[in-house]
Design a protein around this motif. Structure first.
Motif, PDB file in Angstrom:
ATOM      1  N   ASN A 219      -2.559  -2.867  -1.373  1.00 51.26           N
ATOM      2  CA  ASN A 219      -1.494  -2.784  -2.378  1.00 51.26           C
ATOM      3  C   ASN A 219      -1.894  -1.867  -3.532  1.00 51.26           C
ATOM      4  N   PHE A 220      -3.156  -1.976  -3.933  1.00 40.51           N
ATOM      5  CA  PHE A 220      -3.650  -1.172  -5.058  1.00 40.51           C
ATOM      6  C   PHE A 220      -3.647   0.320  -4.720  1.00 40.51           C
ATOM      7  N   ASP A 221      -3.909   0.623  -3.421  1.00 37.77           N
ATOM      8  CA  ASP A 221      -3.930   2.028  -2.988  1.00 37.77           C
ATOM      9  C   ASP A 221      -2.544   2.535  -2.593  1.00 37.77           C
ATOM     10  N   ASP A 222      -1.520   1.791  -2.928  1.00 37.65           N
ATOM     11  CA  ASP A 222      -0.132   2.168  -2.578  1.00 37.65           C
ATOM     12  C   ASP A 222       0.050   2.339  -1.072  1.00 37.65           C
ATOM     13  N   ARG A 223      -0.567   1.449  -0.337  1.00 35.21           N
ATOM     14  CA  ARG A 223      -0.383   1.477   1.123  1.00 35.21           C
ATOM     15  C   ARG A 223       0.154   0.115   1.570  1.00 35.21           C
ATOM     16  N   ASP A 224       1.153  -0.314   0.878  1.00 34.27           N
ATOM     17  CA  ASP A 224       1.667  -1.663   1.106  1.00 34.27           C
ATOM     18  C   ASP A 224       2.165  -1.884   2.528  1.00 34.27           C
ATOM     19  N   THR A 225       2.754  -0.836   3.102  1.00 30.36           N
ATOM     20  CA  THR A 225       3.382  -1.003   4.417  1.00 30.36           C
ATOM     21  C   THR A 225       2.388  -0.911   5.565  1.00 30.36           C
TER      22      THR A 225
ATOM     23  N   THR B  48     -11.521   0.431   3.231  1.00 27.36           N
ATOM     24  CA  THR B  48     -10.715  -0.701   2.728  1.00 27.36           C
ATOM     25  C   THR B  48     -11.506  -1.993   2.848  1.00 27.36           C
TER      26      THR B  48
END
Lengths: 138, 292
Positions: B191-197, B205
């Motif tokens: 989520n922090f790396d804007d890779r929510d999906t 990671t």
């Protein structure tokens, strides 16, 4: 000037200090060799937790890494609990009745039983997992 | 002749017996039902086709557990030889043959002492990270049972011999908590790396998530395996071979003593046969001779 020449040029934090060789190898080198380090926790168990969190468990290397992490956690907790058990038994020899000191046997042959009394402080101190006894309704 | 009417009241004694019988039947049915409930709730009630077999496949851990169990048995035999000589003499003939089965040297899994960069890795599906579908999908009960077994094996390595049921349950719950925390940490990093999906995890990671949780790098795994598993395995193997040698020595000494005793007894028996006849037997023999 002499003082300035002795000073090392500032690297703006680009160059990191050398890693301690005893601390462990680099992860990228360790990753391909994970095949030889099989954990006791089955991959299916790790996959269960990954799937339940909505993560994909297709990469076998990541699955194995997580399994090893869990295995290390168990070993660390067990080691801490053993230290507690040993400390307690040395302080009060009557606590652990399985010990065979009275028979005059080798201290290596001592038997240790893991109880909640030893496990709870080990979990609480290092991992923040607190255990409290059930409050009985009177 | 006594008449029997339909629907007549039975005598009081019969009623008491019947009530007793009914009560006993009810008790038996209740016990059987509770047993069946336990059976239904357990995983073992699953038919064979639906059962899942999970392998705990670390050879070093399995070897350590096996060797420690055998070592305990050998220690008990040695203790018996010191404390209870008579029992030991009885099991001695069987021991001679079983001792030949024990190997003189135990092969342990090797540890790579070289630096990792000097070891060339063989390219295969695992090293390249080829996606692999894990066929065995398990439920929570299976997971708990597998964790319990793994915990018991790992506790055996750390010199624990027993564990209470409550402690085992607490340990299983804490491992469950650890897994869930790690997964949460991974999701947070994504989520922090804007890779929510994204649902696939890469090594960085995992490293970030593990560091967030445990405050140490995952590079410590290598040393953990080297120091706590493989070195321990070697130690246990050497201890085991020492114990086997000790037992062999004890068995040899005892069998030698046995031979000496047999020789003495044989010589005494040949010279004076009455030496072995007990007083009672002797008396009976004398009486029999008198009667004759």
């Amino acid at each position: 000037m002499d003082n300035n020449s002795e000073q090392k040029p500032s690297n703006f934090g680009i160059h990191r200090p050398k890693e301690n060789p005893n601390k462990g190898g680099s992860l990228s080198e360790f990753l391909p060799q994970l095949e030889n380090y099989s954990p006791t926790i089955p991959d299916a168990v790790t996959c269960y937790y990954m799937n339940s969190s909505g993560l994909n468990c297709a990469d076998p290397r990541i699955v194995r890494l997580i399994s090893i992490a869990a295995q290390k956690f168990i070993s660390d907790v067990a080691n801490d609990a053993l230290q507690h058990c040993k400390t307690k038994s040395s302080a009060n020899p009557n606590v652990n009745k399985n010990q065979k000191d009275k028979d005059g046997k080798n201290p290596k042959d001592k038997k240790f039983t893991l109880t909640v009394d030893d496990l709870a402080p080990a979990l609480n101190e290092n991992y923040g997992i607190k255990t409290t006894q059930m409050k009985y309704l009177t | 002749m006594k008449r029997k009417h339909w629907g007549e009241f039975k005598e009081k004694q019969d009623d008491v017996e019947l009530a007793k019988k009914l009560e006993m039947d009810r008790q038996i049915i209740f016990e059987k039902r509770s047993e069946l409930k336990i059976l239904h709730s357990s995983v073992y009630f699953e038919p064979k086709e639906n059962r899942i077999q999970l392998s705990h496949k670390n050879p070093a851990v399995n070897q350590i557990v096996g060797l420690k169990q055998k070592q305990e048995l050998i220690q008990e035999l040695i203790d018996t030889s010191q404390n209870d000589v008579y029992t030991f003499q009885q099991i001695l003939p069987g021991l001679n043959s079983t001792l030949e089965v024990f190997p003189t040297k135990i092969v342990t899994p090797k540890v790579n002492d070289k630096l990792n960069c000097f070891i060339s890795t063989i390219q295969n599906d695992f090293t390249t990270g080829k996606p692999k579908n894990i066929q065995k999908k398990v439920n929570k009960k299976c997971v708990d049972l597998a964790l319990r077994k793994s915990i018991c094996g790992l506790l055996r390595i750390t010199d624990f011999t027993d564990i209470t049921e409550s402690a085992l349950q607490l340990m299983t719950d804490s491992v469950d908590h650890f897994y869930k925390s790690l997964m949460e940490s991974i999701v947070n990093v994504l989520n922090f790396d804007d890779r929510d999906t994204e649902t696939d995890i890469d090594i960085m990671t995992f490293e970030k998530a593990f560091f967030n949780l445990m405050n140490e790098s995952s590079t410590v795994f290598l040393n953990y395996f080297k120091n706590e598993i493989y070195l321990k395995n070697q130690q246990v193997a050497t201890e085991f071979t020492e114990k086997v040698a000790e037992l062999k020595k004890v068995v040899n000494d005892n069998s030698h003593q046995n031979l000496l005793i047999n020789e003495i007894q044989h010589s005494e028996f040949s010279t004076n046969s009455q030496f072995y006849i007990k007083e009672e037997v002797k008396q009976e023999y004398d009486d029999y001779e008198d009667e004759a």
